[in-house]
Motif scaffolding. Structure first.
Motif, PDB file in Angstrom:
ATOM      1  N   PRO A  90      -1.514  30.646  29.292  1.00 13.55           N
ATOM      2  CA  PRO A  90      -1.088  31.953  29.764  1.00 13.55           C
ATOM      3  C   PRO A  90      -0.149  31.771  30.950  1.00 13.55           C
ATOM      4  O   PRO A  90      -0.183  30.731  31.610  1.00 13.55           O
ATOM      5  CB  PRO A  90      -2.394  32.624  30.212  1.00 13.55           C
ATOM      6  CG  PRO A  90      -3.472  31.825  29.610  1.00 13.55           C
ATOM      7  CD  PRO A  90      -2.962  30.458  29.413  1.00 13.55           C
ATOM      8  N   LYS A  91       0.659  32.769  31.217  1.00 13.02           N
ATOM      9  CA  LYS A  91       1.572  32.656  32.358  1.00 13.02           C
ATOM     10  C   LYS A  91       0.786  32.651  33.675  1.00 13.02           C
ATOM     11  O   LYS A  91      -0.239  33.309  33.789  1.00 13.02           O
ATOM     12  CB  LYS A  91       2.543  33.830  32.348  1.00 13.02           C
ATOM     13  CG  LYS A  91       3.632  33.618  31.318  1.00 13.02           C
ATOM     14  CD  LYS A  91       4.709  34.671  31.428  1.00 13.02           C
ATOM     15  CE  LYS A  91       5.921  34.243  30.627  1.00 13.02           C
ATOM     16  NZ  LYS A  91       6.796  35.375  30.330  1.00 13.02           N
ATOM     17  N   GLY A  92       1.273  31.891  34.638  1.00 16.69           N
ATOM     18  CA  GLY A  92       0.724  31.952  35.992  1.00 16.69           C
ATOM     19  C   GLY A  92      -0.545  31.149  36.215  1.00 16.69           C
ATOM     20  O   GLY A  92      -1.292  31.411  37.141  1.00 16.69           O
ATOM     21  N   GLN A  96      -5.092  24.151  34.850  1.00 11.46           N
ATOM     22  CA  GLN A  96      -4.490  23.133  33.978  1.00 11.46           C
ATOM     23  C   GLN A  96      -5.410  21.918  33.845  1.00 11.46           C
ATOM     24  O   GLN A  96      -5.533  21.334  32.776  1.00 11.46           O
ATOM     25  CB  GLN A  96      -3.135  22.707  34.533  1.00 11.46           C
ATOM     26  CG  GLN A  96      -2.113  23.829  34.440  1.00 11.46           C
ATOM     27  CD  GLN A  96      -0.751  23.419  34.975  1.00 11.46           C
ATOM     28  OE1 GLN A  96      -0.586  22.342  35.515  1.00 11.46           O
ATOM     29  NE2 GLN A  96       0.205  24.310  34.815  1.00 11.46           N
ATOM     30  N   ILE A  97      -6.065  21.545  34.966  1.00  8.33           N
ATOM     31  CA  ILE A  97      -7.000  20.424  34.919  1.00  8.33           C
ATOM     32  C   ILE A  97      -8.102  20.692  33.894  1.00  8.33           C
ATOM     33  O   ILE A  97      -8.509  19.807  33.138  1.00  8.33           O
ATOM     34  CB  ILE A  97      -7.638  20.180  36.302  1.00  8.33           C
ATOM     35  CG1 ILE A  97      -6.596  19.615  37.250  1.00  8.33           C
ATOM     36  CG2 ILE A  97      -8.823  19.243  36.208  1.00  8.33           C
ATOM     37  CD1 ILE A  97      -7.078  19.528  38.671  1.00  8.33           C
ATOM     38  N   SER A  98      -8.540  21.944  33.858  1.00  7.86           N
ATOM     39  CA  SER A  98      -9.640  22.299  32.962  1.00  7.86           C
ATOM     40  C   SER A  98      -9.297  22.076  31.491  1.00  7.86           C
ATOM     41  O   SER A  98     -10.176  21.888  30.658  1.00  7.86           O
ATOM     42  CB  SER A  98     -10.052  23.753  33.181  1.00  7.86           C
ATOM     43  OG  SER A  98     -10.389  23.936  34.528  1.00  7.86           O
ATOM     44  N   VAL A  99      -7.998  22.112  31.189  1.00  6.07           N
ATOM     45  CA  VAL A  99      -7.587  21.798  29.815  1.00  6.07           C
ATOM     46  C   VAL A  99      -8.048  20.393  29.461  1.00  6.07           C
ATOM     47  O   VAL A  99      -8.528  20.123  28.362  1.00  6.07           O
ATOM     48  CB  VAL A  99      -6.052  21.917  29.670  1.00  6.07           C
ATOM     49  CG1 VAL A  99      -5.597  21.362  28.334  1.00  6.07           C
ATOM     50  CG2 VAL A  99      -5.626  23.366  29.836  1.00  6.07           C
ATOM     51  N   LEU A 100      -7.927  19.487  30.446  1.00  5.18           N
ATOM     52  CA  LEU A 100      -8.313  18.104  30.191  1.00  5.18           C
ATOM     53  C   LEU A 100      -9.819  17.903  30.255  1.00  5.18           C
ATOM     54  O   LEU A 100     -10.369  17.054  29.564  1.00  5.18           O
ATOM     55  CB  LEU A 100      -7.646  17.165  31.203  1.00  5.18           C
ATOM     56  CG  LEU A 100      -6.143  17.009  31.103  1.00  5.18           C
ATOM     57  CD1 LEU A 100      -5.695  15.829  31.941  1.00  5.18           C
ATOM     58  CD2 LEU A 100      -5.706  16.818  29.665  1.00  5.18           C
ATOM     59  N   THR A 101     -10.485  18.646  31.108  1.00  5.15           N
ATOM     60  CA  THR A 101     -11.904  18.380  31.313  1.00  5.15           C
ATOM     61  C   THR A 101     -12.797  19.206  30.399  1.00  5.15           C
ATOM     62  O   THR A 101     -13.978  18.936  30.269  1.00  5.15           O
ATOM     63  CB  THR A 101     -12.305  18.681  32.765  1.00  5.15           C
ATOM     64  OG1 THR A 101     -11.989  20.046  33.034  1.00  5.15           O
ATOM     65  CG2 THR A 101     -11.569  17.790  33.729  1.00  5.15           C
ATOM     66  N   ASN A 161       4.806  35.405  24.716  1.00  4.32           N
ATOM     67  CA  ASN A 161       4.684  35.688  26.135  1.00  4.32           C
ATOM     68  C   ASN A 161       3.707  34.700  26.779  1.00  4.32           C
ATOM     69  O   ASN A 161       2.602  35.063  27.163  1.00  4.32           O
ATOM     70  CB  ASN A 161       4.190  37.142  26.299  1.00  4.32           C
ATOM     71  CG  ASN A 161       4.145  37.518  27.760  1.00  4.32           C
ATOM     72  OD1 ASN A 161       4.897  36.981  28.565  1.00  4.32           O
ATOM     73  ND2 ASN A 161       3.238  38.433  28.099  1.00  4.32           N
ATOM     74  N   VAL A 162       4.157  33.431  26.874  1.00  3.55           N
ATOM     75  CA  VAL A 162       3.266  32.362  27.359  1.00  3.55           C
ATOM     76  C   VAL A 162       4.048  31.398  28.252  1.00  3.55           C
ATOM     77  O   VAL A 162       5.269  31.481  28.333  1.00  3.55           O
ATOM     78  CB  VAL A 162       2.680  31.557  26.176  1.00  3.55           C
ATOM     79  CG1 VAL A 162       1.711  32.401  25.369  1.00  3.55           C
ATOM     80  CG2 VAL A 162       3.804  31.000  25.309  1.00  3.55           C
ATOM     81  N   ALA A 163       3.309  30.484  28.888  1.00  2.00           N
ATOM     82  CA  ALA A 163       3.940  29.389  29.627  1.00  2.00           C
ATOM     83  C   ALA A 163       3.677  28.092  28.862  1.00  2.00           C
ATOM     84  O   ALA A 163       2.704  27.999  28.110  1.00  2.00           O
ATOM     85  CB  ALA A 163       3.355  29.288  31.028  1.00  2.00           C
ATOM     86  N   VAL A 164       4.548  27.104  29.049  1.00  2.00           N
ATOM     87  CA  VAL A 164       4.380  25.826  28.360  1.00  2.00           C
ATOM     88  C   VAL A 164       4.526  24.685  29.376  1.00  2.00           C
ATOM     89  O   VAL A 164       5.459  24.682  30.179  1.00  2.00           O
ATOM     90  CB  VAL A 164       5.449  25.654  27.250  1.00  2.00           C
ATOM     91  CG1 VAL A 164       5.288  24.295  26.569  1.00  2.00           C
ATOM     92  CG2 VAL A 164       5.345  26.770  26.234  1.00  2.00           C
ATOM     93  N   VAL A 211      -7.669  33.232  22.473  1.00  2.00           N
ATOM     94  CA  VAL A 211      -7.966  31.822  22.720  1.00  2.00           C
ATOM     95  C   VAL A 211      -7.622  31.492  24.175  1.00  2.00           C
ATOM     96  O   VAL A 211      -6.968  32.279  24.863  1.00  2.00           O
ATOM     97  CB  VAL A 211      -7.182  30.877  21.778  1.00  2.00           C
ATOM     98  CG1 VAL A 211      -7.524  31.159  20.316  1.00  2.00           C
ATOM     99  CG2 VAL A 211      -5.685  30.984  22.022  1.00  2.00           C
ATOM    100  N   SER A 212      -8.033  30.281  24.635  1.00  2.00           N
ATOM    101  CA  SER A 212      -7.773  29.896  26.028  1.00  2.00           C
ATOM    102  C   SER A 212      -6.390  29.267  26.184  1.00  2.00           C
ATOM    103  O   SER A 212      -5.643  29.584  27.086  1.00  2.00           O
ATOM    104  CB  SER A 212      -8.820  28.893  26.504  1.00  2.00           C
ATOM    105  OG  SER A 212     -10.104  29.391  26.281  1.00  2.00           O
ATOM    106  N   PHE A 213      -6.121  28.301  25.286  1.00  2.00           N
ATOM    107  CA  PHE A 213      -4.804  27.650  25.337  1.00  2.00           C
ATOM    108  C   PHE A 213      -4.528  27.053  23.970  1.00  2.00           C
ATOM    109  O   PHE A 213      -5.399  27.024  23.097  1.00  2.00           O
ATOM    110  CB  PHE A 213      -4.745  26.589  26.443  1.00  2.00           C
ATOM    111  CG  PHE A 213      -5.694  25.442  26.234  1.00  2.00           C
ATOM    112  CD1 PHE A 213      -5.286  24.298  25.547  1.00  2.00           C
ATOM    113  CD2 PHE A 213      -6.999  25.497  26.731  1.00  2.00           C
ATOM    114  CE1 PHE A 213      -6.169  23.251  25.360  1.00  2.00           C
ATOM    115  CE2 PHE A 213      -7.876  24.451  26.545  1.00  2.00           C
ATOM    116  CZ  PHE A 213      -7.470  23.319  25.855  1.00  2.00           C
ATOM    117  N   VAL A 214      -3.301  26.580  23.820  1.00  2.00           N
ATOM    118  CA  VAL A 214      -2.900  26.004  22.541  1.00  2.00           C
ATOM    119  C   VAL A 214      -2.242  24.657  22.823  1.00  2.00           C
ATOM    120  O   VAL A 214      -1.416  24.549  23.739  1.00  2.00           O
ATOM    121  CB  VAL A 214      -1.880  26.921  21.827  1.00  2.00           C
ATOM    122  CG1 VAL A 214      -1.452  26.319  20.483  1.00  2.00           C
ATOM    123  CG2 VAL A 214      -2.458  28.313  21.648  1.00  2.00           C
TER     124      VAL A 214
END
Ligand SMILES: Nc1ncnc2c1ncn2[C@@H]1O[C@H](COP(=O)(O)OP(=O)(O)OP(=O)(O)O)[C@@H](O)[C@H]1O
Ligand SMILES: [Mg+2]
Lengths: 235, 386
Positions: B61-63, B69-74, B229-232, B204-207
């Motif tokens: 998601p934006k912002g 972002q760390i949580s994506v990995l953990t 409408n997302v951030a990458v 969803v949380s992220f892709v």
């Protein structure tokens, strides 16, 4: 006539600056012949040690020249002076000045180490060096003490080790500052006998002493008073 | 027999001083080794987690901030912020594989456990999973759980046991083989089952996005942001923003190590200056015997260098011990705290060689001033001190 070894010409040494100037040695000249034995005598604080240090290239004179083996000592740089001390001069001091953490043998071999390019030249001559030093210790009567530390030797024994050390580079001249000054009479006689033997075998000796007995063994006495050469007595 | 004997004997003359100075150098270098190995261990762990992602891009998601972002990995819980209709738009792009994740969390026997909703078929292929026991999801609506090996071990679970997620009793059907990533410490459900249990229909949380041709990475990233409408972020950006956080902790540790090393250097200087003072008479003797200034200088540099060599070796042993005993505790920070297992410090040959060389170099630099002081003594002056 013996060969001329060292010429001392008009040597002066002053310490300090204007207000508290000390004239330690004042215009001293004399010659030393190869194979001779000279005693320097005189009252305490009258410039004997200063003169000897200048003769040995440990210190520099304020004026005058010393010629040793065609070299003018005052024209040599520090590196050349160190080389000269290593090759031509043997020093013996009143307080023996052995390195306390090296054995007698190691103390004798020390000038040889110092003289080498210490990183590349090591094993080749190692055995020969040690044999030479052992022979020297034998000559001063201490072959059995080779592996003793100085602290386990008597004063006389330590001084004999120091003499062996001074001889290891086969110097032209032995300069000794009160070599018997710290010895009892038995040890003094011991060391004196060694000097006689060395002198008989051709060594050139210069020693400072306060003992008339020691001085009388030399072939001539030079007296320094107030830094000036006062009288020269030849035996 | 040569000058080394003189140096070595000099070194051992004052045993107490030798040992304390050496201890100072050893401890300073130990701090350095501990810092390096812990840092490398952490770095290694982060890289591994990033690889475990199996993707080149992460759609968020934006912002989002770095902690999210760390949580994506953990595998930590994340807000459900991307609608499925955006995901479908992204999945329609050519040359990519896009996989949505829904990161939730449950408590099992009073311990937090990440619950991750996944498209089961794509995930199996992308992460190259294999099963240690049991079987895998049969279809997208399979109301059952597949758990990582770490979870199975931690709670002693087998296929057939029950796993409670938000009040729903679900059977554990399979246990994954160890992957070495956060997959080991998560419980997996199919995406649609997760969405219905957590009541977040169509979110969803992220892709994660795997780009087939890496040269298109930038273009794909721009394209995604254009259509949805997302951030990458790329996996590399992700890793570097995590390292930035971990790094701020690391620089505090670096300061400690630097102080330790500096203190060791001053210890050497102090010891050698004292030695020069004590031995000035002997230095004069060496000069009278024909020793050059350079030789005197060298004996002190060698003495100092030996402090460096021995101190470096001691530092390696001490530092390694510290790292393995206290390392996990020392590594507590926002990243490692969220890892179920703490990173293992890593130790390699280059680090060890580097440490010893640094230690020797440092000691030699520390020895320069004392050696200079020794070498510039004049022989007469040095001998005057009876
Ligand atoms: N570095 C120096 N700075 C100032 N004065 C010095 C220095 N060295 C020696 N002197 C002075 O020079 C004079 C000669 O000293 P020297 O040591 O040569 O005498 P000496 O004859 O050897 O005495 P002693 O028999 O007591 O050993 C003394 O007055 C001494 O105080
Ligand atoms: Mg004197």
């Amino acid at each position: 006539m013996r060969e001329l070894l060292m010429e001392i010409q008009g040597i002066s040494k002053t310490y300090g600056s204007d207000s508290n100037k000390v004239q330690a040695v004042d215009n001293v000249s004399f010659d030393i012949e190869r194979g001779s034995w000279t005693a320097i005598v005189g009252p305490s604080g009258h410039g004997k040690s200063t003169l000897l240090q200048i003769m040995g290239g440990l210190d520099r004179s304020s004026a005058g020249t010393i010629i040793l083996d065609d070299k003018n000592l005052s024209q040599l740089n520090n590196r050349q002076l160190a080389q000269l001390r290593a090759n031509k001069i043997g020093f013996v001091f009143q307080f023996f000045n052995l390195l306390p953490h090296l054995t007698a043998l190691e103390n004798v071999v020390l000038p040889l180490w110092l003289n080498k390019k210490w990183l590349n030249e090591k094993r080749l001559n190692g055995k020969k060096d040690l044999q030479k030093c052992l022979a020297l210790l034998e000559r001063v009567g201490l072959a059995d003490k080779a592996n003793n530390l100085p602290s386990t030797l008597s004063g006389g024994q330590q001084q004999r080790v120091a003499i062996a050390r001074a001889l290891v580079n086969e110097p032209d001249i032995l300069l000794m500052d009160e070599p018997t000054g710290n010895l009892d009479s038995v040890s003094e006689a011991d060391v004196l006998a060694l000097f006689k033997e060395l002198n008989d075998q051709g060594s050139t000796l210069v020693l400072i002493t306060h003992s008339s007995a020691v001085a009388s063994c030399a072939e001539r006495e030079i007296e320094l008073i107030d830094g000036r050469l006062c009288k020269e007595v030849s035996a | 027999m040569n000058i080394w004997i003189l140096v070595w004997r000099n070194l051992l003359r004052r045993k107490g001083r030798f040992i304390f100075t050496l201890a100072g150098v050893g401890i300073g270098m130990a701090a350095f080794v501990a810092l390096l190995t812990i840092g490398q261990g952490l770095n290694h762990q982060i890289q591994q987690q990033a690889q475990g992602l199996g993707a080149n891009l992460v759609v968020t998601p934006k912002g989002w901030c770095a902690y999210e972002q760390i949580s994506v990995l953990t595998g930590e819980q994340l807000p459900e912020a991307i609608p499925m209709k955006e995901v479908i738009k992204i999945q329609a792009l050519p040359g990519i594989k896009a996989i949505p994740f829904l990161n939730e969390r449950t408590a099992f026997r009073n311990r937090p456990v990440p619950v991750i909703g996944i498209p089961e078929v794509e995930m199996w292929a992308l992460h190259q999973w294999s099963l240690a026991s049991g079987h895998y999801f049969k279809d997208p609506n399979d109301k059952s759980v597949v758990i990582g090996s770490g979870i199975a071990q931690q709670f002693d679970l087998k296929p057939g046991d029950q796993f409670r997620v938000r009040g729903h009793q679900l059977p554990i059907i399979g246990i994954l083989n160890e992957t070495g990533t956060k997959d080991d410490v998560a419980a997996f459900l199919t995406l649609s089952v997760t969405q219905s249990i957590y009541d977040v229909k169509d979110m969803v949380s992220f892709v994660t996005v795997q780009v087939e041709d890496l040269s298109h990475l930038e273009a794909v990233s721009l394209k995604i942001q254009e259509i949805a409408n997302v951030a990458v972020v790329s996996d590399k950006q992700l890793v570097s923003s995590i390292l930035a956080i971990v790094g701020s902790v690391g620089s505090a540790m670096q300061a400690v190590a630097a102080v330790g090393i500096l203190a060791a250097a001053f210890g050497i200087i102090n010891t050698l200056l004292t030695a020069v003072y004590e031995r000035r008479r002997e230095i004069g003797i060496l000069q009278a015997l024909g020793g050059q200034h350079s030789t005197i200088f060298a004996t002190f540099i060698l003495e100092s260098g030996i402090y460096g060599l021995l101190g470096g070796i001691i530092g390696i042993f001490l530092g390694t011990l510290v790292t393995f005993w206290f390392g996990p505790a020392l590594m507590e920070n926002p990243f490692t705290a969220s890892l179920q297992q703490n990173p293992i410090p890593s130790l390699d040959m280059m680090t060890l060689i580097y440490t010893v060389l640094l230690s020797i170099l440092l000691a030699i630099v520390a020895g320069l001033y004392p050696a200079y002081r020794a070498a510039k003594l004049s022989p007469v002056e040095a001998m005057r001190y009876a």
